[in-house]
Design a protein around this motif. Structure first.
Motif, PDB file in Angstrom:
ATOM      1  N   GLY A 148       0.725  -1.197  -0.112  1.00 54.06           N
ATOM      2  CA  GLY A 148       0.096  -0.016   0.030  1.00 54.06           C
ATOM      3  C   GLY A 148       0.729   1.146  -0.083  1.00 54.06           C
ATOM      4  O   GLY A 148       0.432   2.454  -0.533  1.00 54.06           O
ATOM      5  N   TYR A 190     -12.703   8.428   3.752  1.00 63.19           N
ATOM      6  CA  TYR A 190     -11.423   7.432   3.695  1.00 63.19           C
ATOM      7  C   TYR A 190     -11.899   6.580   2.358  1.00 63.19           C
ATOM      8  O   TYR A 190     -11.100   6.303   1.560  1.00 63.19           O
ATOM      9  CB  TYR A 190     -11.431   6.709   4.557  1.00 63.19           C
ATOM     10  N   TYR A 248      -9.891   6.138  -1.373  1.00 66.81           N
ATOM     11  CA  TYR A 248      -9.503   5.084  -2.134  1.00 66.81           C
ATOM     12  C   TYR A 248     -10.328   4.565  -3.247  1.00 66.81           C
ATOM     13  O   TYR A 248      -9.689   3.987  -4.280  1.00 66.81           O
ATOM     14  CB  TYR A 248      -9.497   3.740  -1.149  1.00 66.81           C
ATOM     15  N   LEU A 259      -8.559   6.715  -5.715  1.00 63.13           N
ATOM     16  CA  LEU A 259      -7.322   6.257  -5.842  1.00 63.13           C
ATOM     17  C   LEU A 259      -7.237   4.968  -7.123  1.00 63.13           C
ATOM     18  O   LEU A 259      -6.353   4.795  -7.613  1.00 63.13           O
ATOM     19  CB  LEU A 259      -6.371   5.846  -4.671  1.00 63.13           C
ATOM     20  N   GLY A 291      -1.132   4.357   2.839  1.00 56.98           N
ATOM     21  CA  GLY A 291      -1.176   2.956   2.688  1.00 56.98           C
ATOM     22  C   GLY A 291      -0.629   2.122   3.600  1.00 56.98           C
ATOM     23  O   GLY A 291      -1.142   0.990   3.955  1.00 56.98           O
ATOM     24  N   ILE A 309      -3.301   0.526   6.011  1.00 60.37           N
ATOM     25  CA  ILE A 309      -4.088  -0.667   5.367  1.00 60.37           C
ATOM     26  C   ILE A 309      -4.168  -1.791   6.167  1.00 60.37           C
ATOM     27  O   ILE A 309      -4.851  -2.733   6.350  1.00 60.37           O
ATOM     28  CB  ILE A 309      -3.817  -0.809   4.100  1.00 60.37           C
ATOM     29  N   ALA A 329      -5.785  -0.509  -3.067  1.00 64.27           N
ATOM     30  CA  ALA A 329      -6.883   0.404  -2.823  1.00 64.27           C
ATOM     31  C   ALA A 329      -8.333   0.020  -2.954  1.00 64.27           C
ATOM     32  O   ALA A 329      -9.319   0.281  -2.303  1.00 64.27           O
ATOM     33  CB  ALA A 329      -6.504   1.811  -3.950  1.00 64.27           C
ATOM     34  N   THR A 343      -9.145  -1.964   0.278  1.00 63.55           N
ATOM     35  CA  THR A 343      -9.331  -0.936   1.230  1.00 63.55           C
ATOM     36  C   THR A 343     -10.695  -0.355   1.084  1.00 63.55           C
ATOM     37  O   THR A 343     -11.460  -0.373   2.174  1.00 63.55           O
ATOM     38  CB  THR A 343      -8.423   0.032   1.508  1.00 63.55           C
ATOM     39  N   SER A 344     -10.965   0.310  -0.010  1.00 62.02           N
ATOM     40  CA  SER A 344     -12.445   0.804  -0.137  1.00 62.02           C
ATOM     41  C   SER A 344     -13.458   0.103  -0.162  1.00 62.02           C
ATOM     42  O   SER A 344     -14.567   0.434   0.674  1.00 62.02           O
ATOM     43  CB  SER A 344     -12.243   1.498  -1.634  1.00 62.02           C
TER      44      SER A 344
END
Length: 467
Positions: A8, A80, A84, A87, A197, A200, A284, A287-288
């Motif tokens: 990340g 947040y 992402y 991203l 990152g 994460i 990304a 995470t999203s």
């Protein structure tokens, strides 16, 4: 989990973007990276303490909820997610730009191909995501280690064919900080976002078989990784290549390898940069989707997005996280070459907002845990609360610098605007949502219930309802 943290945080920003930092700060760019790295490391340590002592299912969104109430948890969670989601789009476009050097297809087709490939990898299972990310990370680690070895030997005059030591590049061309120390601090503003990152790992902890141990290990090891991957790499660059060289507009890593005389250096680094882009895109997307899934569990996002497949993958959350990416593909088709810079600018300083929220939350949550359940503090923030306050003040300094430096002001206010939109959305959720916002955080199966976590670190120390 350590490799996920590397995946990340080590992206194209190190391999390509570091050239602009060096041209701004000169050889003292090493200090810019060290200062930003120290702020990120201490922020991660503060977050790690909360993750281990209060294992909430919603990570920093839940810690903001514990410390400041549901409004803060809702806002930081959605901001947040937006960072992402954007991203994902930005890295898809960046990957397409690299591929276009080798594949004669329109940029939007290549961006769509990259996006679809990473979407499939994330949809299969979390194991596929982790193994893919680990492979990408190993390639990046191997590249950096080889770079440090070869570049370091050349700088010391020990490489075959070198003309002697080039270490004097650190001070010969106008001194160590040729543009002044204000430029060094200004470069720190840019460098801070290269470390995005590392947080994460606290999202991935919820799907780890040994989350506390994994987080503790990753947090402990992140310092030497920051030192090795960033500070040492920049030190090698400024020793081998004059800081004011126009060649640094390209990848500093490529310039160093060409200076040393490595055949095919440009092609090798282009491949590594593509892997770095795919790695960040992969992380990304993961995470999203997980942050959005957590928001659905809190009632802060539509329940329809909560569905998972038989392997536990939140398919709908992943697909929604790619919507911005597909929109970017369409935009890249309509306006080629203009999408990437707009997307990167639109997420501005959201990472800074996140770090500020983490430190502020740890001041509150850490004090409550020390008072009510000190036996949970198996991973401690050092010199609490003084070091947390120092980190918070350092981050506030970055915020002030962005507000005063014209080249960063627009990105900062764009991020502040995103936070304002999230706060306004919370008011809509509070007024018209099907259920009242919850102050309780998410429990983690077989580890902690929401009521237990509220007793340890909540506002009242008992288990009240939200509001």
């Amino acid at each position: 989990m350590t490799l996920i943290a590397i995946g990340g945080s080590v992206g194209a920003g190190l391999f390509v973007g570091s050239g602009a930092v060096i041209q701004t700060a000169g050889p003292a760019a090493v200090l810019s990276y060290a200062l930003a790295g120290a702020l990120v490391f201490l922020t991660l340590r503060a977050l790690g303490e909360m993750v281990v002592s209060v294992p909430a299912g919603g990570s920093f969104s839940d810690y903001a909820r514990l410390a400041f109430g549901p409004r803060a948890g809702f806002a930081i969670g959605w901001v947040y997610w937006w960072m992402y989601a954007v991203l994902v789009a930005a890295e898809s476009v960046a990957g397409a730009t690299i591929l276009s050097q080798w594949v004669d297809l329109p940029g939007w087709v290549l961006a769509l191909t990259v996006l679809l490939a990473m979407t499939v990898a994330n949809l299969i299972s979390v194991r596929v995501f982790a193994e893919t990310e680990s492979l990408f990370s190993l390639v990046k680690v191997a590249t950096i280690v080889a770079f440090l070895l070869v570049g370091g030997l050349y700088a010391l005059g020990l490489w075959s064919g070198s003309q002697g030591s080039t270490v004097s590049n650190l001070w010969d061309l106008g001194g160590f900080a040729p543009n002044g120390w204000v430029a060094v601090l200004g470069a720190t503003v840019v460098v801070l976002f290269a470390f995005g990152g590392v947080e994460i790992i606290t999202i991935a902890a919820g799907e780890s078989s040994e989350p506390e141990r994994g987080v503790a290990s990753a947090v402990t090891n992140v310092l030497w990784r920051i030192g090795l991957f960033y500070v040492a790499s920049i030190l090698v660059v400024v020793m081998v290549v004059p800081w004011n060289s126009s060649d640094l507009d390209r990848s500093p890593f490529v310039v160093v390898m060409e200076t040393v005389g490595i055949p095919g250096a440009a092609l090798i680094m282009e491949i590594v940069v593509l892997i770095a882009v795919l790695s960040v895109l992969n992380a990304a997307m993961y995470t999203s989707s997980r942050m959005l899934f957590m928001l659905t569990r809190q009632g802060d996002a539509p329940a329809v997005l909560r569905g998972t497949n038989r392997r536990g993958v939140p398919v709908r959350a992943i697909l929604l996280g790619t919507v911005v990416g597909y929109a970017a593909v369409v935009a890249d088709y309509m306006a080629p070459g203009q999408v990437f810079h707009f997307l990167v600018a639109s997420i501005g300083a959201i990472l800074l907002v996140l770090f500020l929220t983490i430190c502020a939350s740890q001041l509150v949550v850490g004090a409550r845990v020390r008072r009510r359940a000190p036996e949970r503090l198996t991973l401690r923030m050092w010199a609490f609360p003084y070091l947390t306050w120092a980190t918070l003040l350092g981050l506030v300094g970055i915020f002030v610098a962005m507000a005063t430096l014209p080249q960063h002001r627009e990105a900062l206010w764009a991020s502040v605007g995103a936070v304002a939109v999230a706060l306004a959305a919370y008011e809509g959720r509070r007024r018209w949502g099907r259920s009242a916002p919850s102050r309780l955080v998410l429990g983690v199966r077989e580890r902690a219930t929401p009521e237990e976590l509220d007793r340890v670190a909540g506002k009242g120390g008992s288990s009240p309802a939200g509001g």
